[in-house]
Design a protein around this motif. Structure first.
Motif, short mmCIF file in Angstrom:
data_model
loop_
_atom_site.label_atom_id
_atom_site.label_comp_id
_atom_site.label_asym_id
_atom_site.label_seq_id
_atom_site.Cartn_x
_atom_site.Cartn_y
_atom_site.Cartn_z
N MET A 2 26.43 28.33 68.83
CA MET A 2 25.03 28.67 69.06
C MET A 2 24.61 29.84 68.18
O MET A 2 25.40 30.72 67.86
N PHE A 3 23.31 29.84 67.81
CA PHE A 3 22.77 30.84 66.91
C PHE A 3 21.39 31.27 67.39
O PHE A 3 20.72 30.54 68.13
N ALA A 4 20.97 32.45 66.97
CA ALA A 4 19.59 32.89 67.16
C ALA A 4 18.88 32.74 65.82
O ALA A 4 19.30 33.31 64.82
N VAL A 5 17.81 31.93 65.80
CA VAL A 5 17.10 31.61 64.56
C VAL A 5 15.74 32.29 64.57
O VAL A 5 14.87 31.96 65.38
N LYS A 6 15.57 33.27 63.68
CA LYS A 6 14.34 34.06 63.61
C LYS A 6 13.46 33.53 62.47
O LYS A 6 13.82 33.63 61.30
N ARG A 7 12.29 32.97 62.84
CA ARG A 7 11.41 32.31 61.86
C ARG A 7 10.12 33.11 61.71
O ARG A 7 9.39 33.34 62.68
N LEU A 8 9.86 33.60 60.47
CA LEU A 8 8.64 34.36 60.25
C LEU A 8 7.42 33.48 60.47
O LEU A 8 7.39 32.30 60.08
N LYS A 9 6.37 34.07 61.09
CA LYS A 9 5.13 33.35 61.31
C LYS A 9 4.37 33.20 59.99
O LYS A 9 4.51 34.03 59.08
N PRO A 10 3.54 32.16 59.86
CA PRO A 10 2.75 31.99 58.63
C PRO A 10 1.93 33.23 58.29
O PRO A 10 1.75 33.57 57.12
N SER A 11 1.42 33.92 59.33
CA SER A 11 0.59 35.10 59.09
C SER A 11 1.37 36.25 58.47
O SER A 11 0.78 37.18 57.92
N ALA A 12 2.71 36.19 58.56
CA ALA A 12 3.54 37.26 58.01
C ALA A 12 3.99 36.97 56.58
O ALA A 12 4.65 37.80 55.96
N LEU A 13 3.63 35.79 56.06
CA LEU A 13 4.12 35.39 54.74
C LEU A 13 3.22 35.93 53.62
O LEU A 13 2.82 35.20 52.72
N THR A 14 2.89 37.21 53.71
CA THR A 14 2.20 37.90 52.63
C THR A 14 3.22 38.39 51.62
O THR A 14 4.44 38.28 51.83
N ILE A 15 2.76 38.95 50.51
CA ILE A 15 3.69 39.52 49.53
C ILE A 15 4.52 40.61 50.19
O ILE A 15 5.75 40.67 50.04
N ARG A 27 25.07 40.25 64.21
CA ARG A 27 25.47 40.03 62.82
C ARG A 27 24.61 38.96 62.17
O ARG A 27 24.37 37.90 62.75
N LEU A 28 24.10 39.26 60.97
CA LEU A 28 23.37 38.27 60.19
C LEU A 28 24.36 37.28 59.60
O LEU A 28 25.27 37.67 58.88
N LEU A 29 24.18 35.99 59.91
CA LEU A 29 25.12 34.97 59.47
C LEU A 29 24.62 34.22 58.23
O LEU A 29 25.42 33.85 57.37
N ALA A 30 23.30 34.00 58.13
CA ALA A 30 22.76 33.23 57.02
C ALA A 30 21.26 33.44 56.96
O ALA A 30 20.66 34.05 57.86
N TYR A 31 20.64 32.95 55.88
CA TYR A 31 19.19 33.04 55.75
C TYR A 31 18.68 31.80 55.02
O TYR A 31 19.43 31.08 54.36
N CYS A 32 17.37 31.56 55.14
CA CYS A 32 16.72 30.46 54.44
C CYS A 32 15.50 31.01 53.71
O CYS A 32 14.67 31.70 54.33
N ASN A 33 15.40 30.72 52.43
CA ASN A 33 14.31 31.23 51.60
C ASN A 33 13.75 30.04 50.82
O ASN A 33 13.80 30.00 49.61
N GLU A 34 13.25 29.04 51.56
CA GLU A 34 12.87 27.76 50.96
C GLU A 34 11.38 27.52 51.14
O GLU A 34 10.87 27.52 52.27
N GLY A 35 10.66 27.32 50.02
CA GLY A 35 9.22 27.08 50.10
C GLY A 35 8.52 28.24 50.77
O GLY A 35 8.69 29.40 50.41
N ASP A 36 7.72 27.94 51.79
CA ASP A 36 7.02 28.98 52.55
C ASP A 36 7.76 29.38 53.81
O ASP A 36 7.18 30.02 54.70
N GLU A 37 9.01 29.01 53.91
CA GLU A 37 9.80 29.37 55.09
C GLU A 37 10.67 30.59 54.78
O GLU A 37 11.30 30.67 53.72
N ARG A 38 10.70 31.55 55.71
CA ARG A 38 11.58 32.70 55.64
C ARG A 38 12.27 32.81 57.01
O ARG A 38 11.61 33.12 58.01
N ILE A 39 13.56 32.52 57.04
CA ILE A 39 14.28 32.37 58.31
C ILE A 39 15.59 33.15 58.24
O ILE A 39 16.29 33.12 57.22
N LEU A 40 15.91 33.83 59.34
CA LEU A 40 17.18 34.55 59.46
C LEU A 40 17.98 33.96 60.61
O LEU A 40 17.42 33.64 61.67
N ILE A 41 19.29 33.82 60.41
CA ILE A 41 20.16 33.26 61.45
C ILE A 41 21.15 34.34 61.89
O ILE A 41 21.93 34.85 61.08
#
Length: 604
Positions: free
Chosen positions: A524-537, A560-574
């Motif tokens: 099991m993991f905790a997946v933190k997904r940035l909201k669209p409103s936070a996807l500014t520069i 502990r940070l295990l992984a991240y996703c930086n794909e398209g408009d998605e910014r996600i921390l696991i």
């Protein structure tokens, strides 16, 4: 004889006093002792240069006993070397003497020796505290050392010190904890460099292994990926030669003071001095989490920091818990056993195959065989031909060389980015896959006009791609194998969160939502997904900073940070998943009026 620096306004007076009294004034350097000179309790030697280190007498903690030691000048309670750690002196009667015969001895009030430096006495001997923190004895102006404190470490490793085996004289150098804060005598814990198999650092308590760093991979120790975050300031090195097998590290000229210490509570720490706060900051601690405990999951077990619900322990692919009853009681020391026996007879062909376990701290290499020359293909062939071989791996970070295990493998854990471990399994453990059917290929024939049009399209696309890469470069996180966390694709994250299902929703803040993720093997993991409103520069810059900072942190009290996703408009921390709700609800309750009011303010 004055060994500490007198106030400047006293210098003319003292000089005049010695001249008028007819005595000869012999100037004494602040950092040296010469033949016939001594250092009494209350006097000090201070290293030249920046004066970072001080030699003198001290009493640790609440003790009234006196010891001769060296400490950091900016932190005089941080003693890193002790001469007489087994034989303290009562009262302030101790004297360090470079006698007329050229021997360095420490005497108590009855003039009895309690410690001495072991070297061939020299009438021209000089004692000096160097700006590296090393107390040395040399013959006159010779650059060679007759003796040095760096070859007699206590509980601390400084830059330019070394641990390991000195082959030409048989010495073994290691650091050993104090007995307690008040007693610098040798304690229960010691850290050594073991060179059987691949070199690695091991923390012992008596005769029991407590923690190991994983083997040296040519750049770092395999189980301490976070060292990459400070290796630019403190580069590590392992020396394997005909004269020594040692480990040490350097400090770059711009780097702050640092030390690696094994403390009496059983932890190894790297601490770095912060001038602004005038305090030591922790850059590393080991063991730092449950999976750091040596052989926690037993033979052929696999420890997973993200599997707290399963007491962190599972089995390697192709293995099952050896004792389900003990496992139910959360005792995994019995480890795991094979599901299917191997098909291997000496001298005959085998149908066994190898399953790859990715991103792990490699097993203990104590009884493993190592060949630094052969390729990975040759390594697989060698393991396959040896029925006793249970696993193999590359010997370094460049996927070259070969390590082969022929006994039970222990102390394996997920530790991204880690290394790949190839485990031998019976053919029956692998699902049969049908060969892909051959398909006819249609080769289109383009007219010259169509070819020109496509060429223009490709050129335009390449120009756009270059412009776009420049535009987003400021928020890009490069694929760096030394970061300590890995990038995963969006499809993987959608699969473990059921496409961000509301059933997996845990909570949210002003900038992100958090979901519960579960992999196919139950982790099991905790997946933190940035909201669209936070996807500014600025939001993307903040995301990049969080990845960079959290990648280097490992502590019992931090997720502990295990992984991240930086794909398209998605910014996600696991992150590691922690059960039992939020910290806020445990502190304030779920109906706290203050929290409700704060949430109202944040949402308006």
């Amino acid at each position: 004889m004055w060994l500490t620096r007198p106030p400047p306004d006293l210098l003319p007076f003292l000089l005049g006093f010695f001249v008028l009294s007819g005595q000869i004034f012999a100037a004494v350097s602040l950092d040296k002792l010469e033949k016939g000179q001594n250092l009494t309790d209350g006097q000090t030697l201070v290293s030249s240069g920046l004066g970072s280190y001080t030699l003198g007498f001290f009493s640790p903690g609440k003790s009234t006993k006196r010891y001769l030691g060296i400490w950091f000048t900016v932190s005089n309670d941080t003693v890193y070397w002790v001469a007489n750690r087994d034989r303290p002196i009562d009262g302030n009667s101790g004297v360090l003497l470079l006698n007329d015969g050229g021997s360095l001895v420490l005497l108590d009030g009855a003039r009895r020796p309690v410690w001495s430096a072991n070297f061939l006495a020299s009438s021209a001997a000089v004692v000096q505290l160097l700006d590296t923190g090393n107390l040395v004895v040399r013959n006159g102006s010779s650059i060679a050392y007759l003796w040095q404190s760096f070859d007699q470490p206590t509980d601390t490793l400084l830059p330019d010190m070394r641990m390991g085996k000195i082959l030409w004289n048989g010495d073994e150098l290691y650091i050993q904890a104090w007995r307690s804060d008040d007693d610098p005598s040798p304690g229960d814990y010691r850290r050594v460099l073991t060179t059987e198999g691949l070199p690695e650092l091991v923390l012992w308590r008596g005769g029991a292994k407590i923690y190991r760093t994983g083997p040296w991979n040519g750049k770092l120790f395999n189980g301490v990926p976070e060292a990459a975050n400070y290796s630019n300031m403190y580069p590590l090195h392992v020396t394997i030669s005909e004269t020594e097998r040692t480990y040490g590290y350097k400090a770059m000229p711009y780097a702050p003071l640092t030390r690696v210490v094994v403390n009496h509570t059983g932890f190894v720490e790297r601490l770095v001095w912060d001038k602004s706060s005038r305090a030591w900051h922790q850059f590393f601690i080991g063991p730092g989490e449950p999976c750091d405990s040596y052989a926690r999951c037993g033979p052929f077990g696999l420890c997973d920091p993200a599997a707290a619900a399963k007491s962190y322990c599972g089995c390697l692919t192709g293995f099952s818990v050896a004792s389900p009853l003990e496992a139910a009681l959360k005792n995994f020391t019995g480890g795991c056993r094979r599901n299917v026996a191997l098909d291997c007879v000496a001298g005959a062909m085998t149908t066994d195959k190898f399953a790859v376990i990715r991103g792990v701290k490699l097993p203990d290499t104590l009884n493993a065989s190592v060949d630094k020359v052969i390729t990975m293909d040759e390594c697989e062939q060698r393991c396959s031909a040896n029925c006793s071989c249970v696993a193999y791996a590359a010997a370094d970070i460049n996927s070259t060389g070969c390590v082969i295990w022929t006994d039970d493998i222990v102390d394996v854990r997920y530790d991204p980015p880690g290394q790949d471990l190839y485990v031998r399994l019976a053919k029956a453990e692998f699902a049969e896959t049908k060969p892909e059917s051959k398909r006819s290929l249609t080769v289109p024939i383009f007219t010259p006009v169509a070819a020109v049009v496509i060429a223009f399209i490709l050129i335009g696309f390449c120009a756009w791609a270059v412009w776009w890469r420049k535009k987003i470069r400021i928020v890009h996180i490069p694929e760096d194998p030394e970061m300590g966390v890995r990038s995963v694709n969006l499809a993987t994250i959608k699969s473990i969160t059921a496409k961000f299902s509301e059933n997996r929703f845990i909570g949210e803040g002003g900038f992100s939502k958090v979901y519960k993720g579960e992999s196919s093997d139950g982790r099991m993991f905790a997946v933190k997904r940035l909201k669209p409103s936070a996807l500014t520069i600025e939001g993307k810059k903040y995301f990049a900073r969080e990845v960079a900072v959290m990648a280097g942190l490992r502590h019992n009290n931090l997720l502990r940070l295990l992984a991240y996703c930086n794909e398209g408009d998605e910014r996600i921390l696991i992150y590691t998943y922690m059960e039992n709700g939020s910290l806020n609800s445990h502190i304030f309750g779920t109906h706290c009026p203050i929290l409700i009011q704060l949430k109202y303010i944040a949402d308006t």
